[in-house]
Design a protein around this motif. Structure first.
Motif, PDB file in Angstrom:
ATOM      1  N   MET A 297      49.161  35.369  41.083  1.00  0.00           N
ATOM      2  CA  MET A 297      48.838  36.544  40.283  1.00  0.00           C
ATOM      3  C   MET A 297      47.492  36.780  39.999  1.00  0.00           C
ATOM      4  O   MET A 297      46.918  37.828  40.362  1.00  0.00           O
ATOM      5  CB  MET A 297      49.594  36.635  38.927  1.00  0.00           C
ATOM      6  CG  MET A 297      51.197  36.773  39.113  1.00  0.00           C
ATOM      7  SD  MET A 297      51.473  38.603  39.865  1.00  0.00           S
ATOM      8  CE  MET A 297      51.159  39.600  38.373  1.00  0.00           C
ATOM      9  N   THR A 298      46.852  35.677  39.654  1.00  0.00           N
ATOM     10  CA  THR A 298      45.337  35.635  39.282  1.00  0.00           C
ATOM     11  C   THR A 298      44.515  36.085  40.441  1.00  0.00           C
ATOM     12  O   THR A 298      43.575  36.950  40.507  1.00  0.00           O
ATOM     13  CB  THR A 298      44.758  34.461  38.600  1.00  0.00           C
ATOM     14  OG1 THR A 298      45.783  34.069  37.510  1.00  0.00           O
ATOM     15  CG2 THR A 298      43.516  34.510  37.783  1.00  0.00           C
ATOM     16  N   ALA A 299      45.014  35.458  41.382  1.00  0.00           N
ATOM     17  CA  ALA A 299      44.261  35.453  42.936  1.00  0.00           C
ATOM     18  C   ALA A 299      44.265  36.759  43.231  1.00  0.00           C
ATOM     19  O   ALA A 299      43.499  37.466  43.954  1.00  0.00           O
ATOM     20  CB  ALA A 299      44.809  34.456  43.740  1.00  0.00           C
ATOM     21  N   LEU A 300      45.512  37.427  43.230  1.00  0.00           N
ATOM     22  CA  LEU A 300      45.984  38.835  43.649  1.00  0.00           C
ATOM     23  C   LEU A 300      45.141  39.920  42.990  1.00  0.00           C
ATOM     24  O   LEU A 300      44.537  40.642  43.560  1.00  0.00           O
ATOM     25  CB  LEU A 300      47.247  39.105  43.435  1.00  0.00           C
ATOM     26  CG  LEU A 300      48.267  38.856  44.554  1.00  0.00           C
ATOM     27  CD1 LEU A 300      49.928  39.088  44.264  1.00  0.00           C
ATOM     28  CD2 LEU A 300      48.115  39.658  45.717  1.00  0.00           C
ATOM     29  N   ILE A 301      45.115  39.611  41.571  1.00  0.00           N
ATOM     30  CA  ILE A 301      44.355  40.540  40.859  1.00  0.00           C
ATOM     31  C   ILE A 301      42.876  40.607  41.150  1.00  0.00           C
ATOM     32  O   ILE A 301      42.210  41.510  41.206  1.00  0.00           O
ATOM     33  CB  ILE A 301      44.645  39.975  39.195  1.00  0.00           C
ATOM     34  CG1 ILE A 301      45.791  40.370  38.657  1.00  0.00           C
ATOM     35  CG2 ILE A 301      43.319  40.841  38.395  1.00  0.00           C
ATOM     36  CD1 ILE A 301      46.202  39.761  37.538  1.00  0.00           C
ATOM     37  N   LYS A 302      42.326  39.387  41.291  1.00  0.00           N
ATOM     38  CA  LYS A 302      40.868  39.269  41.928  1.00  0.00           C
ATOM     39  C   LYS A 302      40.742  40.029  43.187  1.00  0.00           C
ATOM     40  O   LYS A 302      39.714  40.598  43.346  1.00  0.00           O
ATOM     41  CB  LYS A 302      40.610  37.855  41.962  1.00  0.00           C
ATOM     42  CG  LYS A 302      40.182  37.190  40.632  1.00  0.00           C
ATOM     43  CD  LYS A 302      39.807  35.579  40.851  1.00  0.00           C
ATOM     44  CE  LYS A 302      39.777  34.876  39.651  1.00  0.00           C
ATOM     45  NZ  LYS A 302      39.175  33.447  39.696  1.00  0.00           N
TER      46      LYS A 302
ATOM     47  N   LEU B 102      38.670  44.885  46.041  1.00  0.00           N
ATOM     48  CA  LEU B 102      39.066  46.026  46.965  1.00  0.00           C
ATOM     49  C   LEU B 102      38.624  47.292  46.152  1.00  0.00           C
ATOM     50  O   LEU B 102      38.078  48.250  46.666  1.00  0.00           O
ATOM     51  CB  LEU B 102      40.597  46.217  47.205  1.00  0.00           C
ATOM     52  CG  LEU B 102      41.046  45.166  48.245  1.00  0.00           C
ATOM     53  CD1 LEU B 102      42.430  45.205  48.385  1.00  0.00           C
ATOM     54  CD2 LEU B 102      40.528  45.390  49.826  1.00  0.00           C
ATOM     55  N   LYS B 103      38.547  47.320  44.805  1.00  0.00           N
ATOM     56  CA  LYS B 103      38.075  48.564  44.324  1.00  0.00           C
ATOM     57  C   LYS B 103      36.509  48.606  44.057  1.00  0.00           C
ATOM     58  O   LYS B 103      36.278  49.908  43.948  1.00  0.00           O
ATOM     59  CB  LYS B 103      38.771  48.337  42.611  1.00  0.00           C
ATOM     60  CG  LYS B 103      40.207  48.638  42.473  1.00  0.00           C
ATOM     61  CD  LYS B 103      40.466  48.629  40.968  1.00  0.00           C
ATOM     62  CE  LYS B 103      42.023  48.393  40.722  1.00  0.00           C
ATOM     63  NZ  LYS B 103      42.326  48.011  39.316  1.00  0.00           N
ATOM     64  N   LYS B 104      36.077  47.547  43.912  1.00  0.00           N
ATOM     65  CA  LYS B 104      34.556  47.853  43.803  1.00  0.00           C
ATOM     66  C   LYS B 104      33.738  48.447  44.623  1.00  0.00           C
ATOM     67  O   LYS B 104      33.000  49.352  44.379  1.00  0.00           O
ATOM     68  CB  LYS B 104      33.878  46.234  43.668  1.00  0.00           C
ATOM     69  CG  LYS B 104      34.165  45.527  42.296  1.00  0.00           C
ATOM     70  CD  LYS B 104      33.590  44.257  42.388  1.00  0.00           C
ATOM     71  CE  LYS B 104      33.933  43.508  40.867  1.00  0.00           C
ATOM     72  NZ  LYS B 104      33.612  42.178  40.955  1.00  0.00           N
ATOM     73  N   PRO B 105      34.080  48.407  46.128  1.00  0.00           N
ATOM     74  CA  PRO B 105      33.392  49.331  47.078  1.00  0.00           C
ATOM     75  C   PRO B 105      33.466  50.656  46.771  1.00  0.00           C
ATOM     76  O   PRO B 105      32.456  51.408  46.912  1.00  0.00           O
ATOM     77  CB  PRO B 105      33.824  48.741  48.582  1.00  0.00           C
ATOM     78  CG  PRO B 105      34.413  47.378  48.185  1.00  0.00           C
ATOM     79  CD  PRO B 105      34.760  47.397  46.529  1.00  0.00           C
ATOM     80  N   LYS B 106      34.654  51.131  46.583  1.00  0.00           N
ATOM     81  CA  LYS B 106      35.110  52.515  46.261  1.00  0.00           C
ATOM     82  C   LYS B 106      34.030  53.087  45.127  1.00  0.00           C
ATOM     83  O   LYS B 106      33.758  54.278  44.958  1.00  0.00           O
ATOM     84  CB  LYS B 106      36.390  52.731  46.160  1.00  0.00           C
ATOM     85  CG  LYS B 106      37.397  52.335  47.284  1.00  0.00           C
ATOM     86  CD  LYS B 106      38.858  52.515  46.950  1.00  0.00           C
ATOM     87  CE  LYS B 106      39.561  52.426  48.089  1.00  0.00           C
ATOM     88  NZ  LYS B 106      41.206  52.154  47.845  1.00  0.00           N
ATOM     89  N   ASN B 107      34.044  52.251  43.950  1.00  0.00           N
ATOM     90  CA  ASN B 107      33.220  52.500  42.850  1.00  0.00           C
ATOM     91  C   ASN B 107      31.819  52.686  43.202  1.00  0.00           C
ATOM     92  O   ASN B 107      31.069  53.646  42.587  1.00  0.00           O
ATOM     93  CB  ASN B 107      33.510  51.397  41.592  1.00  0.00           C
ATOM     94  CG  ASN B 107      34.773  51.598  41.206  1.00  0.00           C
ATOM     95  OD1 ASN B 107      35.597  52.579  41.380  1.00  0.00           O
ATOM     96  ND2 ASN B 107      35.152  50.416  40.560  1.00  0.00           N
ATOM     97  N   ASN B 108      31.333  52.100  44.130  1.00  0.00           N
ATOM     98  CA  ASN B 108      29.855  52.235  44.374  1.00  0.00           C
ATOM     99  C   ASN B 108      29.390  53.510  45.224  1.00  0.00           C
ATOM    100  O   ASN B 108      28.449  53.997  45.379  1.00  0.00           O
ATOM    101  CB  ASN B 108      29.166  51.033  45.415  1.00  0.00           C
ATOM    102  CG  ASN B 108      29.415  49.745  44.224  1.00  0.00           C
ATOM    103  OD1 ASN B 108      29.413  49.797  43.151  1.00  0.00           O
ATOM    104  ND2 ASN B 108      29.514  48.560  45.250  1.00  0.00           N
TER     105      ASN B 108
END
Length: 53
Positions: free
Chosen positions: A36-41, A46-52
């Motif tokens: 789960m921890t690995a999945l969350i990471k 995956l979210k980070k590039p969209k925020n930039n």
């Protein structure tokens, strides 16, 4: 009230079996937690590039 040897033995065997099952369950839970921890990471990565953008 007396306990026969076979009843006593069955009781001990049952306890040991349940203990083994509990340990297996805890190992499975630890493994799940790591996955789960690995999945969350991965999801956060995956979210980070969209925020930039």
């Amino acid at each position: 009230m007396s306990i026969s040897k076979s009843d006593w033995f069955d009781g001990i065997t049952k306890l040991l079996t349940e203990d083994k099952q509990m340990k297996t369950m805890f190992k499975d839970m630890e493994k799940l937690e790591k996955e789960m921890t690995a999945l969350i990471k991965q999801m956060e990565a995956l979210k980070k590039p969209k925020n930039n953008n």
